[in-house]
Scaffold this motif. Structure first.
Motif, PDB file in Angstrom:
ATOM      1  N   THR A  60      35.824  -4.506   2.620  1.00  0.00           N
ATOM      2  CA  THR A  60      35.542  -5.783   1.954  1.00  0.00           C
ATOM      3  C   THR A  60      36.723  -6.224   1.085  1.00  0.00           C
ATOM      4  N   HIS A  61      37.166  -7.453   1.308  1.00  0.00           N
ATOM      5  CA  HIS A  61      38.284  -7.999   0.525  1.00  0.00           C
ATOM      6  C   HIS A  61      38.233  -9.523   0.584  1.00  0.00           C
ATOM      7  N   PRO A  62      38.369 -10.172  -0.566  1.00  0.00           N
ATOM      8  CA  PRO A  62      38.457  -9.556  -1.890  1.00  0.00           C
ATOM      9  C   PRO A  62      37.077  -9.194  -2.423  1.00  0.00           C
ATOM     10  N   ARG A  63      37.025  -8.240  -3.305  1.00  0.00           N
ATOM     11  CA  ARG A  63      35.771  -7.883  -3.958  1.00  0.00           C
ATOM     12  C   ARG A  63      35.515  -8.848  -5.114  1.00  0.00           C
ATOM     13  N   VAL A  64      34.266  -9.281  -5.237  1.00  0.00           N
ATOM     14  CA  VAL A  64      33.917 -10.156  -6.353  1.00  0.00           C
ATOM     15  C   VAL A  64      33.324  -9.355  -7.506  1.00  0.00           C
ATOM     16  N   GLN A  65      33.116  -8.052  -7.284  1.00  0.00           N
ATOM     17  CA  GLN A  65      32.579  -7.175  -8.317  1.00  0.00           C
ATOM     18  C   GLN A  65      33.104  -5.765  -8.057  1.00  0.00           C
ATOM     19  N   LEU A  66      33.509  -5.087  -9.120  1.00  0.00           N
ATOM     20  CA  LEU A  66      34.017  -3.722  -8.994  1.00  0.00           C
ATOM     21  C   LEU A  66      32.897  -2.751  -8.629  1.00  0.00           C
ATOM     22  N   PRO A  67      33.230  -1.604  -8.033  1.00  0.00           N
ATOM     23  CA  PRO A  67      32.210  -0.554  -7.869  1.00  0.00           C
ATOM     24  C   PRO A  67      31.753  -0.099  -9.256  1.00  0.00           C
ATOM     25  N   HIS A  68      30.492   0.211  -9.385  1.00  0.00           N
ATOM     26  CA  HIS A  68      29.937   0.599 -10.683  1.00  0.00           C
ATOM     27  C   HIS A  68      29.145   1.886 -10.570  1.00  0.00           C
ATOM     28  N   LYS A 110      18.541   3.540 -20.703  1.00  0.00           N
ATOM     29  CA  LYS A 110      17.464   2.604 -20.388  1.00  0.00           C
ATOM     30  C   LYS A 110      17.668   1.339 -21.194  1.00  0.00           C
ATOM     31  N   ILE A 111      17.678   0.208 -20.503  1.00  0.00           N
ATOM     32  CA  ILE A 111      17.958  -1.085 -21.138  1.00  0.00           C
ATOM     33  C   ILE A 111      16.776  -2.025 -20.953  1.00  0.00           C
ATOM     34  N   THR A 112      16.303  -2.598 -22.046  1.00  0.00           N
ATOM     35  CA  THR A 112      15.208  -3.568 -21.987  1.00  0.00           C
ATOM     36  C   THR A 112      15.575  -4.901 -22.628  1.00  0.00           C
ATOM     37  N   GLU A 113      16.758  -4.980 -23.209  1.00  0.00           N
ATOM     38  CA  GLU A 113      17.220  -6.227 -23.820  1.00  0.00           C
ATOM     39  C   GLU A 113      17.452  -7.272 -22.726  1.00  0.00           C
ATOM     40  N   PRO A 114      16.745  -8.421 -22.777  1.00  0.00           N
ATOM     41  CA  PRO A 114      16.840  -9.431 -21.716  1.00  0.00           C
ATOM     42  C   PRO A 114      18.258  -9.895 -21.400  1.00  0.00           C
ATOM     43  N   THR A 115      19.096 -10.062 -22.424  1.00  0.00           N
ATOM     44  CA  THR A 115      20.455 -10.548 -22.143  1.00  0.00           C
ATOM     45  C   THR A 115      21.274  -9.496 -21.374  1.00  0.00           C
ATOM     46  N   GLU A 116      21.038  -8.217 -21.673  1.00  0.00           N
ATOM     47  CA  GLU A 116      21.748  -7.165 -20.952  1.00  0.00           C
ATOM     48  C   GLU A 116      21.210  -7.024 -19.536  1.00  0.00           C
ATOM     49  N   ILE A 117      19.892  -7.147 -19.381  1.00  0.00           N
ATOM     50  CA  ILE A 117      19.299  -7.098 -18.042  1.00  0.00           C
ATOM     51  C   ILE A 117      19.879  -8.219 -17.185  1.00  0.00           C
ATOM     52  N   ALA A 118      20.066  -9.380 -17.793  1.00  0.00           N
ATOM     53  CA  ALA A 118      20.622 -10.519 -17.063  1.00  0.00           C
ATOM     54  C   ALA A 118      22.023 -10.208 -16.543  1.00  0.00           C
ATOM     55  N   LEU A 119      22.808  -9.464 -17.315  1.00  0.00           N
ATOM     56  CA  LEU A 119      24.150  -9.078 -16.870  1.00  0.00           C
ATOM     57  C   LEU A 119      24.079  -8.196 -15.631  1.00  0.00           C
ATOM     58  N   TYR A 120      23.129  -7.271 -15.625  1.00  0.00           N
ATOM     59  CA  TYR A 120      22.985  -6.393 -14.465  1.00  0.00           C
ATOM     60  C   TYR A 120      22.464  -7.146 -13.254  1.00  0.00           C
ATOM     61  N   LEU A 121      21.569  -8.096 -13.485  1.00  0.00           N
ATOM     62  CA  LEU A 121      21.069  -8.898 -12.372  1.00  0.00           C
ATOM     63  C   LEU A 121      22.196  -9.725 -11.755  1.00  0.00           C
ATOM     64  N   LYS A 122      23.054 -10.278 -12.597  1.00  0.00           N
ATOM     65  CA  LYS A 122      24.189 -11.051 -12.094  1.00  0.00           C
ATOM     66  C   LYS A 122      25.132 -10.151 -11.300  1.00  0.00           C
ATOM     67  N   ALA A 123      25.423  -8.969 -11.843  1.00  0.00           N
ATOM     68  CA  ALA A 123      26.306  -8.030 -11.148  1.00  0.00           C
ATOM     69  C   ALA A 123      25.693  -7.611  -9.822  1.00  0.00           C
ATOM     70  N   PHE A 124      24.376  -7.384  -9.819  1.00  0.00           N
ATOM     71  CA  PHE A 124      23.713  -6.969  -8.584  1.00  0.00           C
ATOM     72  C   PHE A 124      23.836  -8.050  -7.516  1.00  0.00           C
TER      73      PHE A 124
END
Length: 223
Positions: free
Chosen positions: A155-163, A184-198
């Protein structure tokens, strides 16, 4: 828990800084595994039963809900050895993991997964066990409740790094697996970051016939 490569110190520092906050908890594996591997696997049953949508990203190994008994036992045995646990209950823990995985395939549950292609080549167990795991992966990928995406090595280019490996349970909880601990993360703003990355990671993945071809290629290349 899965074997993990070394991670940036900043990740751990951030996790520790959040540990006193009810929105995020940092628990060392040495503490979580103090009673063995099987109790940890069994303790996750209610969380899986309550979750309707699972999102999982992995760059290291196949997610638990996709694992066979043989593959799971080999993974968990590696943890026993690497963590120098006082006793080995990996076989019992593997059966508990596979039994729990059935929950995620029941009606009313959906799994959306993104894995790096390299995961298909990280061999746990002998050749027969790994071949059986890849065959099982082909079967599960055909289920209507499973959406499996594989991110090709080319895959190139990658839009997100391996995590590091992370799981998202509906939109209420994220668990992140570090080398030394689980966060374990339950803070909505942090969850949103992971959802975007996913979503970005998932956008690079292939599925359907293309994913099947990558799995078959890995099976053919088994040592």
């Amino acid at each position: 828990m899965s074997p993990q490569p070394a991670h940036y110190a900043a990740q751990k520092e951030h996790a520790i800084s959040q540990s006193s906050n009810s929105e995020s908890t940092y628990t060392e594996w040495s503490h979580r595994l103090s009673d063995g591997l099987k109790p940890l696997q069994e303790s996750l049953g209610s969380l899986h039963r309550e979750t309707r949508l699972f999102r999982v990203y992995s760059s290291t190994l196949l997610p638990g809900q996709l694992q066979t008994d043989g593959y799971a036992a080999a993974v968990l045995r590696t943890i026993v050895e690497s963590e120098e646990l006082p006793f080995d209950d990996s076989a019992e823990a593997a059966r508990a993991r596979v039994e729990r995985a059935r929950i995620t395939h029941e009606p009313g549950h959906e799994s959306v997964l993104a894995i790096e292609e390299a995961v298909l080549y990280h061999q746990f167990g002998d050749r027969e066990a790994m071949a059986a795991q890849l065959e099982h992966l082909l079967t599960l990928a055909a289920l209507p409740s499973v959406s499996l995406g594989i991110i090709p090595k080319t895959t190139h280019p990658r839009v997100q790094l391996p995590h590091e490996t992370f799981h998202v349970y509906d939109e209420r909880l994220v668990t992140v697996e570090l080398l030394s601990a689980e966060v374990k993360i339950t803070e909505p703003t942090e969850i949103a970051l992971y959802l975007k990355a996913f979503e970005q990671l998932r956008s690079m993945a292939v599925d359907g016939a293309e994913a099947r071809a990558l799995i078959l290629k890995a099976r053919e290349g088994l040592r």
